[in-house]
Motif scaffolding. Structure first.
Motif, mmCIF file in Angstrom:
data_model
loop_
_atom_site.group_PDB
_atom_site.id
_atom_site.type_symbol
_atom_site.label_atom_id
_atom_site.label_comp_id
_atom_site.label_asym_id
_atom_site.label_seq_id
_atom_site.Cartn_x
_atom_site.Cartn_y
_atom_site.Cartn_z
ATOM 1 N N GLY A 1 6.536 -4.214 14.194
ATOM 2 C CA GLY A 1 5.319 -3.600 14.959
ATOM 3 C C GLY A 1 4.771 -2.445 14.259
ATOM 4 O O GLY A 1 3.796 -1.979 14.619
ATOM 5 N N VAL A 2 5.204 -2.134 13.128
ATOM 6 C CA VAL A 2 4.918 -0.917 12.484
ATOM 7 C C VAL A 2 3.630 -1.102 11.490
ATOM 8 O O VAL A 2 3.771 -2.171 10.430
ATOM 9 N N LYS A 3 2.574 -0.585 11.556
ATOM 10 C CA LYS A 3 1.415 -1.135 10.529
ATOM 11 C C LYS A 3 1.661 -0.118 9.483
ATOM 12 O O LYS A 3 1.452 -0.710 8.356
ATOM 13 N N ARG A 4 1.640 1.320 9.561
ATOM 14 C CA ARG A 4 1.852 2.094 8.537
ATOM 15 C C ARG A 4 3.139 3.124 9.153
ATOM 16 O O ARG A 4 3.324 3.363 10.198
ATOM 17 N N THR A 5 3.659 3.472 7.981
ATOM 18 C CA THR A 5 4.968 4.430 8.120
ATOM 19 C C THR A 5 4.681 5.638 7.320
ATOM 20 O O THR A 5 4.034 5.510 6.181
ATOM 21 N N TYR A 6 5.215 6.876 7.529
ATOM 22 C CA TYR A 6 4.956 7.883 7.030
ATOM 23 C C TYR A 6 6.140 8.654 6.610
ATOM 24 O O TYR A 6 6.908 8.918 7.390
ATOM 25 N N ILE A 7 6.317 8.680 5.352
ATOM 26 C CA ILE A 7 7.654 9.223 4.493
ATOM 27 C C ILE A 7 7.556 10.544 4.203
ATOM 28 O O ILE A 7 6.431 10.869 3.493
ATOM 29 N N PRO A 8 8.511 11.728 4.660
ATOM 30 C CA PRO A 8 8.395 13.021 4.107
ATOM 31 C C PRO A 8 8.601 12.945 2.595
ATOM 32 O O PRO A 8 9.145 12.366 2.083
ATOM 33 N N LEU A 9 7.519 13.582 1.829
ATOM 34 C CA LEU A 9 7.623 13.665 0.441
ATOM 35 C C LEU A 9 8.658 13.992 -0.100
ATOM 36 O O LEU A 9 9.314 13.771 -1.140
ATOM 37 N N HIS A 10 9.386 14.913 0.560
ATOM 38 C CA HIS A 10 10.730 15.519 -0.243
ATOM 39 C C HIS A 10 11.983 14.469 0.009
ATOM 40 O O HIS A 10 12.909 14.954 -0.705
ATOM 41 N N THR A 11 11.961 13.467 0.921
ATOM 42 C CA THR A 11 12.815 12.497 0.807
ATOM 43 C C THR A 11 12.765 11.370 -0.087
ATOM 44 O O THR A 11 13.551 10.596 -0.317
ATOM 45 N N ILE A 12 11.509 11.084 -0.754
ATOM 46 C CA ILE A 12 11.235 10.084 -1.792
ATOM 47 C C ILE A 12 12.104 10.414 -3.018
ATOM 48 O O ILE A 12 11.803 11.508 -3.588
ATOM 49 N N LEU A 13 12.813 9.370 -3.578
ATOM 50 C CA LEU A 13 13.449 9.417 -4.737
ATOM 51 C C LEU A 13 12.537 8.902 -6.057
ATOM 52 O O LEU A 13 12.567 9.333 -6.941
ATOM 53 N N GLY B 1 2.148 16.584 3.480
ATOM 54 C CA GLY B 1 3.792 16.514 3.073
ATOM 55 C C GLY B 1 4.130 15.103 3.366
ATOM 56 O O GLY B 1 5.379 14.991 3.204
ATOM 57 N N PHE B 2 3.374 14.132 3.263
ATOM 58 C CA PHE B 2 3.906 12.798 3.932
ATOM 59 C C PHE B 2 3.350 11.784 2.874
ATOM 60 O O PHE B 2 2.149 11.929 2.479
ATOM 61 N N VAL B 3 3.938 10.706 2.546
ATOM 62 C CA VAL B 3 3.299 9.420 1.776
ATOM 63 C C VAL B 3 3.303 8.447 2.650
ATOM 64 O O VAL B 3 4.101 8.175 3.384
ATOM 65 N N GLU B 4 2.103 7.676 2.703
ATOM 66 C CA GLU B 4 1.888 6.674 3.519
ATOM 67 C C GLU B 4 2.372 5.289 3.076
ATOM 68 O O GLU B 4 1.725 5.265 2.008
ATOM 69 N N LEU B 5 2.910 4.251 3.677
ATOM 70 C CA LEU B 5 3.317 3.346 3.475
ATOM 71 C C LEU B 5 2.522 2.232 4.274
ATOM 72 O O LEU B 5 2.732 2.250 5.566
ATOM 73 N N GLY B 6 2.170 1.303 3.688
ATOM 74 C CA GLY B 6 1.322 -0.051 4.562
ATOM 75 C C GLY B 6 1.808 -1.294 4.054
ATOM 76 O O GLY B 6 2.078 -1.523 2.871
ATOM 77 N N GLU B 7 1.742 -2.309 4.949
ATOM 78 C CA GLU B 7 2.085 -3.650 4.470
ATOM 79 C C GLU B 7 3.284 -3.844 3.942
ATOM 80 O O GLU B 7 3.499 -4.131 2.653
ATOM 81 N N GLU C 1 0.808 -1.190 0.173
ATOM 82 C CA GLU C 1 0.182 0.154 0.071
ATOM 83 C C GLU C 1 1.092 1.059 -0.041
ATOM 84 O O GLU C 1 1.732 1.538 0.803
ATOM 85 N N VAL C 2 0.761 2.133 -1.035
ATOM 86 C CA VAL C 2 1.261 3.426 -1.082
ATOM 87 C C VAL C 2 0.223 4.378 -1.329
ATOM 88 O O VAL C 2 -0.656 4.144 -2.092
ATOM 89 N N GLY C 3 0.216 5.634 -0.691
ATOM 90 C CA GLY C 3 -0.916 6.526 -0.819
ATOM 91 C C GLY C 3 -0.553 7.815 -0.128
ATOM 92 O O GLY C 3 0.447 8.074 0.597
#
Length: 112
Positions: free
Chosen positions: A62-74, A32-38, A24-26
């Motif tokens: 134990g992380v269900k979802r993580t939030y990555i700052p948009l400006h760090t995604i390549l 300002g964040f992208v959400e990653l799941g599974e 999951e990516v959305g």
């Protein structure tokens, strides 16, 4: 049965290049964040152990979802099958990324 999508996400965090596979990516509700799941971890071979993937398993245990700052995604790719998650040293080519202009926050004078 519909085939589940798999995404490969590359981003920089603390001077390291992360490559994760997730189902999951959305866009996050946090601006300002992208959400990653599974996040997908390779469970096929317990005999061969990859230290960087073990480090990622520990970091995301134990992380269900993580939030990555948009400006760090390549890069985010939809791929046919999952691969091995890894952390590597970010090279100059990885960190030399030009970002789109953004109006997130512009430091300067307060308007009155």
């Amino acid at each position: 049965m519909a085939r589940k999508r798999v995404y490969k996400i590359k981003f920089i965090s603390q001077g390291k290049l992360y490559e994760l596979f997730a189902r999951e990516v959305g866009q996050s509700t946090m601006y300002g964040f992208v959400e990653l799941g599974e996040i997908i971890f390779d469970e096929k071979s317990a005999v061969l152990v990859d230290p960087s993937e073990e480090q990622l398993k520990a970091e995301f245990a134990g992380v269900k979802r993580t939030y990555i700052p948009l400006h760090t995604i390549l890069r985010i790719d939809e791929v046919d099958k999952e691969g091995i998650n890894k952390i590597t040293e970010a090279t100059n080519a990885d960190t030399n990324v030009a970002f789109f202009p953004s109006s997130l926050h512009t430091p300067g004078k307060d308007k009155k």
